[in-house]
Enzyme design. Structure first.
Site, mmCIF file in Angstrom:
data_model
loop_
_atom_site.group_PDB
_atom_site.id
_atom_site.type_symbol
_atom_site.label_atom_id
_atom_site.label_comp_id
_atom_site.label_asym_id
_atom_site.label_seq_id
_atom_site.Cartn_x
_atom_site.Cartn_y
_atom_site.Cartn_z
ATOM 1 N N HIS A 54 -8.795 68.460 -6.389
ATOM 2 C CA HIS A 54 -9.827 69.185 -5.640
ATOM 3 C C HIS A 54 -9.219 70.493 -5.138
ATOM 4 C CE1 HIS A 54 -12.489 65.471 -4.561
ATOM 5 N NE2 HIS A 54 -12.136 65.483 -5.838
ATOM 6 N N GLU A 56 -8.887 71.818 -2.189
ATOM 7 C CA GLU A 56 -8.005 71.698 -1.029
ATOM 8 C C GLU A 56 -6.651 71.104 -1.411
ATOM 9 O OE1 GLU A 56 -12.259 70.904 0.553
ATOM 10 O OE2 GLU A 56 -11.120 70.536 -1.287
ATOM 11 N N CYS A 84 -13.857 66.413 1.483
ATOM 12 C CA CYS A 84 -14.146 65.017 1.189
ATOM 13 C C CYS A 84 -13.096 64.136 1.873
ATOM 14 C CB CYS A 84 -14.143 64.793 -0.331
ATOM 15 S SG CYS A 84 -12.473 64.747 -1.051
ATOM 16 N N CYS A 87 -9.494 64.828 0.542
ATOM 17 C CA CYS A 87 -8.971 66.133 0.957
ATOM 18 C C CYS A 87 -8.683 66.159 2.449
ATOM 19 C CB CYS A 87 -9.944 67.237 0.563
ATOM 20 S SG CYS A 87 -10.055 67.456 -1.225
#
Length: 157
Positions: A54, A56, A84, A87
């Protein structure tokens, strides 16, 4: 325009470019320390075939490499969407000082990126989760923890 706006616009631009270039999800993240960009990344799940890539997490990996440290204390993350659960966990583990985000998790859910399932699963006892979880060989595994406790060469994190 404030520095916060400038850095958030960078994260948003990364998200938009990721979609336009067909590289994956509409997410971008920028990590800043002392007013300087340390790392930036868009979502890299599709091009890397890595479900943990992801924006991040990818930016955290780059920032840690750039700073030569597993701790990002003193850093701030600007992310185009509310993180999320994975993350958010990574942000806490990296010890980032503050999160700024643009889109909400409800905005993400509206376009098919819904984390509600994970949040709901975490609230359930392990034996009631959809993903079976089975504990094995705890007594054997505890030896690694005992070794860690007494290790003179450990680096705490």
């Amino acid at each position: 325009m404030t520095d916060h706006d400038k850095f958030m616009r960078m994260a948003i631009e990364l998200a938009e470019n990721n979609v336009v270039q067909g590289q994956g999800g509409p997410f971008g993240a920028v990590i800043v320390k002392d007013g300087m960009v340390v790392a930036r990344s868009a979502n890299r799940v599709v091009p890397t075939n890595d479900p943990t890539a992801h924006a991040e997490v990818s930016a955290i990996r780059l920032a840690c490499k750039e700073l030569g440290s597993f701790s990002l204390e003193g850093c701030v993350i600007y992310t185009s969407c509310e993180p999320c659960p994975m993350c958010l966990g990574a942000i806490y583990w990296a010890r980032i000082d503050q999160i700024y985000y643009a889109n909400t998790k409800a905005d993400a859910a509206a376009i098919g990126f819904d984390d509600k399932f994970i949040y709901d699963e975490l609230d359930l006892p392990m034996d009631q989760r959809k993903l079976p979880v089975v504990q094995l060989l705890r007594d054997e595994a505890l030896q690694a923890f005992r070794l860690w406790e007494t290790s003179a060469g450990k680096t705490e994190y």
